[in-house]
Design a protein around this motif. Structure first.
Motif, PDB file in Angstrom:
ATOM      1  N   ALA A   1       0.821  -1.218   0.000  1.00  0.00           N
ATOM      2  CA  ALA A   1       0.000   0.000   0.000  1.00  0.00           C
ATOM      3  C   ALA A   1       0.850   1.260   0.000  1.00  0.00           C
ATOM      4  CB  ALA A   1      -0.928  -0.003   1.218  1.00  0.00           C
ATOM      5  N   GLU A   2       2.078   1.171   0.512  1.00  0.00           N
ATOM      6  CA  GLU A   2       2.966   2.332   0.541  1.00  0.00           C
ATOM      7  C   GLU A   2       3.756   2.495  -0.755  1.00  0.00           C
ATOM      8  OE1 GLU A   2       3.366   4.747   2.843  1.00  0.00           O
ATOM      9  OE2 GLU A   2       1.636   3.910   3.884  1.00  0.00           O
ATOM     10  N   GLY A   3       3.449   1.692  -1.755  1.00  0.00           N
ATOM     11  CA  GLY A   3       4.098   1.845  -3.050  1.00  0.00           C
ATOM     12  C   GLY A   3       5.276   0.931  -3.281  1.00  0.00           C
ATOM     13  N   ARG A   4       5.618   0.066  -2.338  1.00  0.00           N
ATOM     14  CA  ARG A   4       6.732  -0.879  -2.523  1.00  0.00           C
ATOM     15  C   ARG A   4       6.172  -2.219  -2.986  1.00  0.00           C
ATOM     16  NH1 ARG A   4      10.982   1.290   0.364  1.00  0.00           N
ATOM     17  NH2 ARG A   4      12.233  -0.213  -0.840  1.00  0.00           N
TER      18      ARG A   4
ATOM     19  N   THR B   1      -5.572   5.749  -3.428  1.00  0.00           N
ATOM     20  CA  THR B   1      -4.926   6.856  -2.714  1.00  0.00           C
ATOM     21  C   THR B   1      -4.247   7.815  -3.683  1.00  0.00           C
ATOM     22  OG1 THR B   1      -4.569   5.425  -0.800  1.00  0.00           O
ATOM     23  CG2 THR B   1      -3.246   7.437  -0.941  1.00  0.00           C
ATOM     24  N   ALA B   2      -3.543   7.256  -4.683  1.00  0.00           N
ATOM     25  CA  ALA B   2      -2.880   8.107  -5.679  1.00  0.00           C
ATOM     26  C   ALA B   2      -3.898   8.918  -6.468  1.00  0.00           C
ATOM     27  CB  ALA B   2      -2.039   7.248  -6.620  1.00  0.00           C
ATOM     28  N   TYR B   3      -5.037   8.287  -6.789  1.00  0.00           N
ATOM     29  CA  TYR B   3      -6.080   9.004  -7.537  1.00  0.00           C
ATOM     30  C   TYR B   3      -6.646  10.158  -6.713  1.00  0.00           C
ATOM     31  CZ  TYR B   3     -10.658   9.969  -9.553  1.00  0.00           C
ATOM     32  OH  TYR B   3     -11.763  10.602 -10.069  1.00  0.00           O
ATOM     33  N   LEU B   4      -6.903   9.899  -5.426  1.00  0.00           N
ATOM     34  CA  LEU B   4      -7.435  10.958  -4.569  1.00  0.00           C
ATOM     35  C   LEU B   4      -6.431  12.098  -4.404  1.00  0.00           C
ATOM     36  CD1 LEU B   4      -9.211   8.854  -1.790  1.00  0.00           C
ATOM     37  CD2 LEU B   4     -10.259  10.076  -3.701  1.00  0.00           C
ATOM     38  N   GLU B   5      -5.150  11.759  -4.306  1.00  0.00           N
ATOM     39  CA  GLU B   5      -4.121  12.792  -4.203  1.00  0.00           C
ATOM     40  C   GLU B   5      -4.072  13.639  -5.471  1.00  0.00           C
ATOM     41  OE1 GLU B   5      -2.225  13.805  -1.806  1.00  0.00           O
ATOM     42  OE2 GLU B   5      -2.964  12.368  -0.342  1.00  0.00           O
ATOM     43  N   GLU B   6      -4.206  12.987  -6.616  1.00  0.00           N
ATOM     44  CA  GLU B   6      -4.198  13.721  -7.879  1.00  0.00           C
ATOM     45  C   GLU B   6      -5.413  14.635  -7.991  1.00  0.00           C
ATOM     46  OE1 GLU B   6      -3.999  12.886 -12.723  1.00  0.00           O
ATOM     47  OE2 GLU B   6      -4.041  11.221 -11.301  1.00  0.00           O
ATOM     48  N   VAL B   7      -6.583  14.114  -7.585  1.00  0.00           N
ATOM     49  CA  VAL B   7      -7.794  14.936  -7.618  1.00  0.00           C
ATOM     50  C   VAL B   7      -7.654  16.130  -6.686  1.00  0.00           C
ATOM     51  CG1 VAL B   7     -10.246  14.975  -7.012  1.00  0.00           C
ATOM     52  CG2 VAL B   7      -9.316  13.058  -8.304  1.00  0.00           C
ATOM     53  N   ARG B   8      -7.094  15.896  -5.501  1.00  0.00           N
ATOM     54  CA  ARG B   8      -6.908  16.980  -4.549  1.00  0.00           C
ATOM     55  C   ARG B   8      -5.907  18.015  -5.091  1.00  0.00           C
ATOM     56  NH1 ARG B   8      -7.415  14.212  -0.292  1.00  0.00           N
ATOM     57  NH2 ARG B   8      -5.336  13.303  -0.357  1.00  0.00           N
ATOM     58  N   ALA B   9      -4.847  17.539  -5.724  1.00  0.00           N
ATOM     59  CA  ALA B   9      -3.858  18.466  -6.292  1.00  0.00           C
ATOM     60  C   ALA B   9      -4.469  19.284  -7.424  1.00  0.00           C
ATOM     61  CB  ALA B   9      -2.647  17.687  -6.799  1.00  0.00           C
ATOM     62  N   ARG B  10      -5.276  18.643  -8.271  1.00  0.00           N
ATOM     63  CA  ARG B  10      -5.922  19.372  -9.362  1.00  0.00           C
ATOM     64  C   ARG B  10      -6.917  20.400  -8.835  1.00  0.00           C
ATOM     65  NH1 ARG B  10      -7.326  14.718 -13.935  1.00  0.00           N
ATOM     66  NH2 ARG B  10      -5.147  14.268 -14.530  1.00  0.00           N
ATOM     67  N   ALA B  11      -7.659  20.003  -7.795  1.00  0.00           N
ATOM     68  CA  ALA B  11      -8.616  20.954  -7.215  1.00  0.00           C
ATOM     69  C   ALA B  11      -7.894  22.149  -6.613  1.00  0.00           C
ATOM     70  CB  ALA B  11      -9.468  20.252  -6.155  1.00  0.00           C
ATOM     71  N   LEU B  12      -6.759  21.886  -5.955  1.00  0.00           N
ATOM     72  CA  LEU B  12      -5.985  22.976  -5.367  1.00  0.00           C
ATOM     73  C   LEU B  12      -5.420  23.886  -6.451  1.00  0.00           C
ATOM     74  CD1 LEU B  12      -4.834  24.234  -2.801  1.00  0.00           C
ATOM     75  CD2 LEU B  12      -2.874  22.691  -2.998  1.00  0.00           C
ATOM     76  N   ALA B  13      -4.911  23.275  -7.544  1.00  0.00           N
ATOM     77  CA  ALA B  13      -4.375  24.080  -8.651  1.00  0.00           C
ATOM     78  C   ALA B  13      -5.477  24.903  -9.307  1.00  0.00           C
ATOM     79  CB  ALA B  13      -3.710  23.171  -9.675  1.00  0.00           C
ATOM     80  N   ALA B  14      -6.673  24.294  -9.468  1.00  0.00           N
ATOM     81  CA  ALA B  14      -7.788  25.034 -10.061  1.00  0.00           C
ATOM     82  C   ALA B  14      -8.215  26.186  -9.163  1.00  0.00           C
ATOM     83  CB  ALA B  14      -8.968  24.090 -10.305  1.00  0.00           C
ATOM     84  N   ALA B  15      -8.217  25.961  -7.843  1.00  0.00           N
ATOM     85  CA  ALA B  15      -8.598  27.036  -6.922  1.00  0.00           C
ATOM     86  C   ALA B  15      -7.590  28.176  -6.977  1.00  0.00           C
ATOM     87  CB  ALA B  15      -8.705  26.484  -5.494  1.00  0.00           C
ATOM     88  N   ARG B  16      -6.301  27.832  -7.049  1.00  0.00           N
ATOM     89  CA  ARG B  16      -5.287  28.872  -7.136  1.00  0.00           C
ATOM     90  C   ARG B  16      -5.396  29.647  -8.441  1.00  0.00           C
ATOM     91  NH1 ARG B  16      -0.105  25.352  -4.888  1.00  0.00           N
ATOM     92  NH2 ARG B  16      -0.623  25.507  -2.663  1.00  0.00           N
ATOM     93  N   GLU B  17      -5.661  28.913  -9.534  1.00  0.00           N
ATOM     94  CA  GLU B  17      -5.798  29.592 -10.825  1.00  0.00           C
ATOM     95  C   GLU B  17      -7.020  30.510 -10.823  1.00  0.00           C
ATOM     96  OE1 GLU B  17      -6.209  28.489 -15.601  1.00  0.00           O
ATOM     97  OE2 GLU B  17      -6.079  26.904 -14.097  1.00  0.00           O
ATOM     98  N   GLN B  18      -8.118  30.034 -10.225  1.00  0.00           N
ATOM     99  CA  GLN B  18      -9.311  30.867 -10.151  1.00  0.00           C
ATOM    100  C   GLN B  18      -9.057  32.114  -9.308  1.00  0.00           C
ATOM    101  OE1 GLN B  18     -12.680  28.833  -8.525  1.00  0.00           O
ATOM    102  NE2 GLN B  18     -14.112  30.485  -8.939  1.00  0.00           N
ATOM    103  N   GLU B  19      -8.324  31.950  -8.206  1.00  0.00           N
ATOM    104  CA  GLU B  19      -8.010  33.100  -7.369  1.00  0.00           C
ATOM    105  C   GLU B  19      -7.126  34.096  -8.115  1.00  0.00           C
ATOM    106  OE1 GLU B  19      -5.998  34.115  -2.998  1.00  0.00           O
ATOM    107  OE2 GLU B  19      -6.053  32.067  -3.770  1.00  0.00           O
ATOM    108  N   ALA B  20      -6.150  33.560  -8.882  1.00  0.00           N
ATOM    109  CA  ALA B  20      -5.276  34.454  -9.650  1.00  0.00           C
ATOM    110  C   ALA B  20      -6.068  35.208 -10.707  1.00  0.00           C
ATOM    111  CB  ALA B  20      -4.156  33.647 -10.300  1.00  0.00           C
ATOM    112  N   ARG B  21      -6.995  34.505 -11.361  1.00  0.00           N
ATOM    113  CA  ARG B  21      -7.821  35.178 -12.374  1.00  0.00           C
ATOM    114  C   ARG B  21      -8.709  36.243 -11.742  1.00  0.00           C
ATOM    115  NH1 ARG B  21      -9.958  30.177 -16.228  1.00  0.00           N
ATOM    116  NH2 ARG B  21      -7.931  29.727 -17.222  1.00  0.00           N
ATOM    117  N   ALA B  22      -9.262  35.918 -10.560  1.00  0.00           N
ATOM    118  CA  ALA B  22     -10.105  36.900  -9.879  1.00  0.00           C
ATOM    119  C   ALA B  22      -9.307  38.141  -9.499  1.00  0.00           C
ATOM    120  CB  ALA B  22     -10.749  36.273  -8.643  1.00  0.00           C
ATOM    121  N   GLN B  23      -8.078  37.936  -9.008  1.00  0.00           N
ATOM    122  CA  GLN B  23      -7.245  39.077  -8.656  1.00  0.00           C
ATOM    123  C   GLN B  23      -6.879  39.897  -9.888  1.00  0.00           C
ATOM    124  OE1 GLN B  23      -3.926  37.363  -6.565  1.00  0.00           O
ATOM    125  NE2 GLN B  23      -5.057  37.149  -4.640  1.00  0.00           N
TER     126      GLN B  23
END
Length: 407
Positions: free
Chosen positions: A106-109, A164-186
């Motif tokens: 489960a830890e990738g080994r 777990t890897a899929y959830l991490e990727e989804v979380r990273a994409r959501a975080l990147a999208a939120a940052r991009e949206q915030e940058a566009r709003a600014q």
């Protein structure tokens, strides 16, 4: 929208608590199972002491299983390999290896986990081959069941790792999208502030400049000696100047209300004053004439209705040009040319004043006009002429749809 800062201490504390809980739970299960399997059997003191020591070490090693997954799996496997030949009772110590093997995968080994599973099966086969021919410790059914259990553990751990890897990727994409949206709003907020700043500058700069010129002219005329002998003429002059100031300030307030209306909150009523455009050019020219500037308007081509954003930009460019003429040029006359082409509107404002001291124009007013032109894919240029100063702007019609869509 902003990201909440991570809390590493709380995260480590939670993982440690989980690891302790797993180690304690497995220790309870293994201890209970070992005591149950020892019923009716006896072993020497050293067998019991070494067996319980191996149980304690194997269960305690599970606390480190996520930090050192391969090492813990090897350790628990070695503990089981030493425990089962030594102990009289076959307690469930193998559970520690099963959990360690699952954690390793489960830890990738995953490759190490597969190698350990194969190693276990080879060890069992070697023990059966080296033992007496007429005595087997593990039946064929037990071997098949153990192989099935090991394979199931590896598959389950692989699936958990993938999830777990899929959830991490989804979380990273959501975080990147939120940052991009915030940058566009600014960025949008910054562009909107700059646009409103240009509007306020053009409205107040033009009107206050005219009011200043008109009031200065009135005071100059009232101060002349001939008016001292003719108070009636002085009164008429003052009245005309005050009427011009009144008209100019009224227009300034109207346009300022319209501009500030852009800042209204949701649900508030829209401003009722019409937006400025080239249809209000005669009023603009009349105000400039009241300040003593002889303004002539010329039109080339067939005039056509313009969308409000482009119409406002053209009006503001003419307005700011006349403001600069009134404020800086010391000119007596100006010419405004409107050229309606097939694909663009061309504006030329030329005066007979002193011109600009350099080729860059006259500061922020020129920059604001250039920004307006560039917003529609056009351009604006300024130059000194033999008789004064000229502003030339080009506003393409092809950019109207794109600009409206961006808004």
């Amino acid at each position: 929208m902003s990201d909440s800062p991570p809390r590493p201490f709380a995260g480590r504390l939670s993982e440690r608590g989980t690891d302790i809980a797993v180690a304690v739970t497995v220790a309870v299960i293994v201890t209970g199972g070992t005591l149950w399997s020892m019923r009716g059997r006896s072993e020497t003191f050293w067998q019991a002491a070494l067996g319980w020591a191996l149980i304690a070490l194997a269960c305690g090693a599970l606390y480190f299983r996520r930090r050192r997954p391969v090492a813990v799996a090897l350790f628990t496997l070695a503990a089981c390999a030493a425990y089962y030949p030594l102990s009289v009772s076959d307690g469930p110590l193998l559970i520690t290896f099963v959990i360690a093997l699952y954690t390793t995968a489960a830890e990738g080994r995953f490759a190490a986990a597969v190698a350990l599973g194969i190693g276990v099966m080879l060890m069992i086969a070697y023990g059966e081959v080296r033992g007496p021919a007429d005595q087997r410790h593990v039946s064929d059914e037990s071997v098949m069941m153990l192989a099935g259990w090991l394979l199931s553990i590896l598959v389950l751990a692989r699936a958990q790792r993938t999830r777990t890897a899929y959830l991490e990727e989804v979380r990273a994409r959501a975080l990147a999208a939120a940052r991009e949206q915030e940058a566009r709003a600014q960025q949008s907020a910054t562009e909107e502030r700059l646009r409103i700043a240009r509007e306020v500058h053009d409205v107040l700069g033009h009107s206050i400049s005219l009011i200043n010129v008109q009031s200065s002219a009135a005071l100059h005329k009232l101060g002349k000696k001939q008016h001292a002998a003719d108070p009636a003429t002085a009164l008429v002059t003052a009245e005309e100047a005050l009427e011009a100031v009144k008209s100019t300030s009224k227009d300034a307030l109207r346009e300022l209300r319209s501009t500030l209306g852009m800042l209204r909150g949701a649900g508030e009523a829209a401003p009722t004053a019409p937006a400025s455009g080239l249809d209000r050019l005669p009023e603009l020219v009349e105000r400039a004439r009241s300040a003593g500037l002889d303004v002539e308007t010329r039109t080339q081509g067939d005039p056509r209705p313009l969308p409000p954003p482009l119409d406002l930009a053209a009006y503001r460019i003419v307005q700011e040009s006349l403001t600069n003429v009134t404020r800086h040029a010391q000119a007596t006359g100006a010419v405004i040319e409107l050229g309606y082409g097939t694909d663009e509107l061309r504006l030329v404002i030329e005066d007979n004043g002193l011109g600009a001291p350099d080729e860059n124009g006259q500061g922020s007013g020129i920059r604001g006009m250039a920004e307006r032109a560039r917003a529609f894919g056009g351009d604006l240029s300024t130059e000194n002429t033999e008789h004064g100063f000229r502003v030339t702007a080009r506003l393409p019609f092809s950019s109207i749809t794109t600009t409206q869509g961006a808004e």
